[in-house]
Design a protein around this motif. Structure first.
Motif, PDB file in Angstrom:
ATOM      1  N   HIS A 212      35.320  46.221  35.663  1.00 49.71           N
ATOM      2  CA  HIS A 212      34.774  44.872  35.847  1.00 49.71           C
ATOM      3  C   HIS A 212      35.067  44.030  34.618  1.00 49.71           C
ATOM      4  O   HIS A 212      34.716  44.391  33.500  1.00 49.71           O
ATOM      5  N   ASP A 213      35.738  42.902  34.831  1.00 54.21           N
ATOM      6  CA  ASP A 213      36.036  41.987  33.738  1.00 54.21           C
ATOM      7  C   ASP A 213      35.198  40.728  33.935  1.00 54.21           C
ATOM      8  O   ASP A 213      35.260  40.106  34.990  1.00 54.21           O
ATOM      9  N   PRO A 214      34.415  40.337  32.940  1.00 53.01           N
ATOM     10  CA  PRO A 214      33.533  39.171  33.103  1.00 53.01           C
ATOM     11  C   PRO A 214      34.270  37.837  33.047  1.00 53.01           C
ATOM     12  O   PRO A 214      33.662  36.787  33.252  1.00 53.01           O
ATOM     13  N   ALA A 215      35.574  37.872  32.779  1.00 48.95           N
ATOM     14  CA  ALA A 215      36.335  36.635  32.599  1.00 48.95           C
ATOM     15  C   ALA A 215      36.287  35.745  33.831  1.00 48.95           C
ATOM     16  O   ALA A 215      36.298  36.238  34.967  1.00 48.95           O
ATOM     17  N   LEU A 216      36.233  34.456  33.604  1.00 45.89           N
ATOM     18  CA  LEU A 216      36.301  33.507  34.718  1.00 45.89           C
ATOM     19  C   LEU A 216      37.665  33.582  35.391  1.00 45.89           C
ATOM     20  O   LEU A 216      37.758  33.798  36.602  1.00 45.89           O
ATOM     21  N   LEU A 217      38.721  33.419  34.628  1.00 47.95           N
ATOM     22  CA  LEU A 217      40.080  33.375  35.178  1.00 47.95           C
ATOM     23  C   LEU A 217      40.740  34.739  35.042  1.00 47.95           C
ATOM     24  O   LEU A 217      40.843  35.280  33.931  1.00 47.95           O
ATOM     25  N   LEU A 218      41.162  35.284  36.171  1.00 46.65           N
ATOM     26  CA  LEU A 218      41.771  36.611  36.200  1.00 46.65           C
ATOM     27  C   LEU A 218      43.239  36.523  36.589  1.00 46.65           C
ATOM     28  O   LEU A 218      43.639  35.638  37.347  1.00 46.65           O
ATOM     29  N   ASN A 219      44.023  37.479  36.069  1.00 45.51           N
ATOM     30  CA  ASN A 219      45.402  37.574  36.523  1.00 45.51           C
ATOM     31  C   ASN A 219      45.465  38.477  37.757  1.00 45.51           C
ATOM     32  O   ASN A 219      44.430  38.936  38.258  1.00 45.51           O
ATOM     33  N   GLN A 220      46.651  38.746  38.217  1.00 41.89           N
ATOM     34  CA  GLN A 220      46.796  39.513  39.458  1.00 41.89           C
ATOM     35  C   GLN A 220      46.529  40.997  39.281  1.00 41.89           C
ATOM     36  O   GLN A 220      46.529  41.750  40.244  1.00 41.89           O
ATOM     37  N   ARG A 221      46.262  41.412  38.037  1.00 47.34           N
ATOM     38  CA  ARG A 221      45.847  42.800  37.765  1.00 47.34           C
ATOM     39  C   ARG A 221      44.338  42.886  37.584  1.00 47.34           C
ATOM     40  O   ARG A 221      43.809  43.934  37.221  1.00 47.34           O
ATOM     41  N   GLY A 222      43.653  41.765  37.802  1.00 50.10           N
ATOM     42  CA  GLY A 222      42.204  41.749  37.683  1.00 50.10           C
ATOM     43  C   GLY A 222      41.699  41.690  36.266  1.00 50.10           C
ATOM     44  O   GLY A 222      40.524  41.946  36.004  1.00 50.10           O
ATOM     45  N   ARG A 223      42.567  41.318  35.333  1.00 56.93           N
ATOM     46  CA  ARG A 223      42.190  41.206  33.921  1.00 56.93           C
ATOM     47  C   ARG A 223      42.180  39.747  33.485  1.00 56.93           C
ATOM     48  O   ARG A 223      42.714  38.873  34.165  1.00 56.93           O
ATOM     49  N   ARG A 224      41.602  39.479  32.335  1.00 60.66           N
ATOM     50  CA  ARG A 224      41.491  38.109  31.831  1.00 60.66           C
ATOM     51  C   ARG A 224      42.875  37.456  31.723  1.00 60.66           C
ATOM     52  O   ARG A 224      43.826  38.062  31.209  1.00 60.66           O
TER      53      ARG A 224
END
Length: 305
Positions: A212-224
């Motif tokens: 789980h990444d708390p970032a608002l904007l995620l890349n296509q790997r689900g990371r910030r």
């Protein structure tokens, strides 16, 4: 008292990191510049703080000027002066050989602002029927709607933005350079784009990562989303909008400031929104609007030419 330059450099970097609270990127920039400086001095047989002379530093500046742009040389000089001022303040040396060395004068460059029409085309470019397009639209609307730096937007977490969406009057909290916090309004267009992204796109992107990444904007790997990826988003949108000028996420920040001043906003209000510590930094945008007035005058007035 003898102190090796390498030890002095390590002490100074610890100081700017811990005491002045500079960001990791800024500390890394200081490290690169000062490692080059210490390496240059070592090549001249100078390895101790007390051995450094103003001539050594002047020669370092001359050496840099042969291969580096004036802005890069100026940044190195600032780094070197900061190091030696620190050593004097900490009583690690009595003399400051860098005090009389000035950075080269820089030609003031006006920021490149886009027209309102160009900005609108860029903001309309993402395909808002797709997951990635919804994310790109949220990013671009936030950049232009708040005037934030791309690093400030990419560092936002969902909880921070959700609070601003729940209470628009409270504004969006941004963490700027040097850990300085400011609150900016989040307009209806940006709020709408972010809300659409949170409901229709972010859950799909989040599934790509087991963590789980708390970032608002995620890349296509689900990371910030990184700043580099945000730059690519801007390039893609500009290409889709058929914008020929060179653009970056910072172009939206410049445009934000210029359009506010064109609309009659007070300079100090714009200063606060941009997070500038000095109004002098913001005043460069007044030059942009004056230049625009000159262009309009020259094109429209019968006796201007």
């Amino acid at each position: 008292m003898s102190l090796a330059l390498t030890e002095a450099l390590a002490d100074y970097l610890n100081h700017v990191r811990a005491e002045r609270g500079l960001s990791a990127n800024t500390v890394a920039a200081y490290r690169r510049d000062l490692n080059r400086y210490v390496g240059f001095l070592a090549g001249r047989g100078v390895t101790q703080v007390g051995e450094v002379t103003t001539v050594d530093i002047t020669e370092f500046v001359r050496h840099l000027s042969e291969a580096q742009a004036p802005a890069s040389v100026a940044r190195h000089v600032v780094s070197v002066r900061g190091l030696h001022a620190f050593l004097v303040d900490e009583s690690l040396t009595r003399d400051d050989p860098a005090a009389e060395v000035s950075p080269p004068k820089l030609t003031q460059r006006l920021p490149k602002a886009l027209s309102v029409d160009d900005v609108t085309r860029i903001l309309d470019a993402p395909d808002r029927t797709s997951v990635v397009g919804l994310r790109d639209a949220a990013l671009l609307e936030l950049l232009y709607g708040t005037g934030a730096r791309v690093s400030e937007i990419c560092s936002l977490d969902v909880d921070e933005v959700s609070a601003a969406l729940a209470d628009p009057d409270a504004g969006l909290r941004l963490l700027g350079k040097g850990g300085k916090e400011r609150v900016v309004p989040i307009g209806s267009y940006a709020a709408g784009a972010v809300s659409d992204y949170l409901v229709r796109a972010r859950p799909s992107l989040a599934q790509a990562s087991a963590r789980h990444d708390p970032a608002l904007l995620l890349n296509q790997r689900g990371r910030r989303l990184s700043r580099q990826s945000a730059w690519a988003v801007m390039q893609r949108a500009a290409e889709g909008a058929a914008i020929r000028a060179e653009v970056s996420p910072h172009s939206l920040r410049h445009s934000f400031a210029t359009h506010l001043l064109d609309g009659g906003a007070d300079l100090r209000v714009v200063q606060e929104l941009l997070g500038h510590s000095s109004v002098a930094t913001t005043q460069i945008y007044t030059l942009v609007t004056i230049e625009h007035l000159r262009e309009v005058h020259a094109a429209a007035h019968p006796r201007a030419r």
